[in-house]
Design an enzyme around this catalytic site. Structure first.
Site, PDB file in Angstrom:
ATOM      1  N   THR A 134       0.823  -1.202   0.000  1.00 38.07           N
ATOM      2  CA  THR A 134       0.000   0.000   0.000  1.00 38.07           C
ATOM      3  C   THR A 134       0.861   1.258   0.000  1.00 38.07           C
ATOM      4  O   THR A 134       2.021   1.231   0.450  1.00 38.07           O
ATOM      5  CB  THR A 134      -0.915   0.022   1.241  1.00 38.07           C
ATOM      6  OG1 THR A 134      -1.578   1.271   1.343  1.00 38.07           O
ATOM      7  CG2 THR A 134      -0.095  -0.181   2.516  1.00 38.07           C
ATOM      8  N   ASP A 135       0.284   2.361  -0.460  1.00 44.27           N
ATOM      9  CA  ASP A 135       0.992   3.646  -0.380  1.00 44.27           C
ATOM     10  C   ASP A 135       1.036   4.184   1.042  1.00 44.27           C
ATOM     11  O   ASP A 135       1.810   5.105   1.342  1.00 44.27           O
ATOM     12  CB  ASP A 135       0.371   4.680  -1.312  1.00 44.27           C
ATOM     13  CG  ASP A 135      -1.099   4.967  -1.037  1.00 44.27           C
ATOM     14  OD1 ASP A 135      -1.680   4.354  -0.117  1.00 44.27           O
ATOM     15  OD2 ASP A 135      -1.679   5.804  -1.763  1.00 44.27           O
ATOM     16  N   GLU A 136       0.258   3.612   1.951  1.00 43.02           N
ATOM     17  CA  GLU A 136       0.225   4.126   3.321  1.00 43.02           C
ATOM     18  C   GLU A 136       1.541   3.907   4.063  1.00 43.02           C
ATOM     19  O   GLU A 136       1.788   4.545   5.093  1.00 43.02           O
ATOM     20  CB  GLU A 136      -0.941   3.514   4.095  1.00 43.02           C
ATOM     21  CG  GLU A 136      -2.288   3.910   3.522  1.00 43.02           C
ATOM     22  CD  GLU A 136      -3.447   3.648   4.457  1.00 43.02           C
ATOM     23  OE1 GLU A 136      -3.262   3.798   5.685  1.00 43.02           O
ATOM     24  OE2 GLU A 136      -4.530   3.302   3.970  1.00 43.02           O
ATOM     25  N   TYR A 160      -1.842  -0.409  10.962  1.00 45.22           N
ATOM     26  CA  TYR A 160      -1.970  -1.092   9.670  1.00 45.22           C
ATOM     27  C   TYR A 160      -0.791  -0.779   8.764  1.00 45.22           C
ATOM     28  O   TYR A 160      -0.131  -1.679   8.226  1.00 45.22           O
ATOM     29  CB  TYR A 160      -3.274  -0.693   8.978  1.00 45.22           C
ATOM     30  CG  TYR A 160      -3.254  -0.961   7.484  1.00 45.22           C
ATOM     31  CD1 TYR A 160      -3.125  -2.256   6.998  1.00 45.22           C
ATOM     32  CD2 TYR A 160      -3.351   0.083   6.561  1.00 45.22           C
ATOM     33  CE1 TYR A 160      -3.089  -2.513   5.631  1.00 45.22           C
ATOM     34  CE2 TYR A 160      -3.316  -0.156   5.199  1.00 45.22           C
ATOM     35  CZ  TYR A 160      -3.186  -1.450   4.737  1.00 45.22           C
ATOM     36  OH  TYR A 160      -3.137  -1.698   3.390  1.00 45.22           O
ATOM     37  N   LYS A 164       2.243  -3.280   7.312  1.00 45.69           N
ATOM     38  CA  LYS A 164       2.530  -3.481   5.887  1.00 45.69           C
ATOM     39  C   LYS A 164       3.970  -3.073   5.563  1.00 45.69           C
ATOM     40  O   LYS A 164       4.633  -3.726   4.743  1.00 45.69           O
ATOM     41  CB  LYS A 164       1.542  -2.691   5.031  1.00 45.69           C
ATOM     42  CG  LYS A 164       0.134  -3.256   5.020  1.00 45.69           C
ATOM     43  CD  LYS A 164       0.079  -4.685   4.454  1.00 45.69           C
ATOM     44  CE  LYS A 164       0.349  -4.707   2.957  1.00 45.69           C
ATOM     45  NZ  LYS A 164       0.195  -6.088   2.408  1.00 45.69           N
TER      46      LYS A 164
END
Length: 354
Positions: A134-136, A160, A164
């Site tokens: 993810t870009d997060e 989260y 990741k």
């Protein structure tokens, strides 16, 4: 024919990948999913009868099961999508995110490494482990900050995102230490049909259809880049097949919108497609609520690498993809109504969070 093992294939993005592989390519798909709360096998009805599709209920932490399956099916590509992914749930209960996203990825990597070590010849050369992230992991951007690129430093804000980020680092470490042939991709926010209705777009669509309030964090000023899920599925298969080993690819739609703009567009589209009985605007249903902890202001993806090196382009604009998504939810209550009627524990369900 390439045999893909897709982890988390009954989830939102995973099911889109499985459908694309079966209907849009000539490849085989082994879908491995533990069927946790957000998994839904009905999302795969269109391909479930295909001789090139097989579903196996298993957890990625079950290393012996995964190892046996890899050998039995002579897998060529492992595409790892299985993950706990809802930010709000990670704030309320981070333990499952640590277990699945970090420990689960480690155990999967070890099963895959053992399998890869016994491969020989062309099968060993063409094997790939594709980790989908993810870009997060990059953390927040300022309003005038340059979009994330593959060399952007990691600075995750939520449990989260941290889980990741850890899994991304594990995958790259297994490549550098053991030589496992990996590729990694980091995507922006996905949307589209079959989206589990605790996320922003499906939640707003369904609440607005039912005339319910549309709770939105803060003032709706947080900005996200939106990517239609079928465009993402095409990109993932391309990265798995043609991406350079040891390389990362950012995948985004180049569709930055504030959360408020997203919600207002949904309201206006539904007002056009299914007007309220009194002719009023669904924008009146919007309610601003207290923001969540650590809510990053902005994410944006620079997708130049996958566009220039692999020739991928998003086919849907935000407007075209959103209208397709809204029409799908309007026309498929048999898919989402049972989910809406079931109670799910944990997470801040009912808040329109991306």
């Amino acid at each position: 024919m390439t045999t893909f093992l897709v982890t988390g294939g009954a989830g939102f993005i995973g099911s889109a990948v499985c459908r694309h592989l079966v209907t849009g390519t000539g490849h085989r798909v082994i879908n491995v999913d533990a069927l946790t709360y957000a998994a839904n096998l009905s999302s795969l009805e269109a391909v479930s009868a295909s001789p090139r599709y097989r579903f196996v209920e298993a957890d990625i932490s079950a290393s012996e099961t995964i190892a046996a399956l890899l050998q039995e099916e002579e897998v060529d590509v492992v595409m790892h999508l299985a993950a706990e992914s809802h930010v709000d749930r990670s704030i309320d209960g981070p333990a499952s995110f640590i277990q699945t996203n970090i420990v689960g990825t480690y155990q999967l990597l070890e099963a895959v490494r053992g399998y890869w070590k016994i491969l020989t010849g062309d099968r060993r050369k063409r094997f790939r482990f594709h980790h989908v992230s993810t870009d997060e992991v990059y953390g927040p951007l300022s309003l005038d900050g340059e979009p994330f690129h593959e060399a952007t430093a990691y600075a995750p804000s939520s449990p989260y995102a941290a889980s990741k980020a850890a899994s991304d680092h594990l995958v790259m470490a297994w490549h550098r230490t053991y030589g496992l042939p990996v590729v990694v991709s980091n995507c922006s926010n996905n949307y589209g049909p079959y989206h589990f209705p605790e996320k922003l777009i499906p939640l707003v669509i369904l609440n607005a259809l039912e005339g319910k309030p549309l709770p939105l964090y803060g003032r709706g000023e947080n900005i996200r880049d939106w990517l239609y899920v079928e465009d993402h599925a095409r990109a993932l298969v391309l990265v798995a097949n043609e991406g350079e080993v040891g390389r990362c690819y950012n995948i985004g739609g180049r569709n930055e919108r504030t959360n408020l703009e997203v919600v207002q567009t949904i309201c206006d589209t539904l007002d056009r497609l299914t007007p309220l009985p009194d002719g009023g605007s669904r924008r009146a249903l919007i309610r601003f609520v207290a923001d969540r902890p650590g809510h990053d202001l902005r994410y944006a993806i620079d997708a130049a690498r996958i566009e220039t090196e692999l020739g991928w382009r998003a086919l849907e604009t935000f407007e075209s993809g959103l209208e397709k998504t809204i029409r799908w939810f309007v026309e498929n209550p048999s898919w989402w109504r049972p989910i809406r009627e079931k109670r799910y524990d944990g997470g801040r369900l009912g808040i329109a969070a991306e």
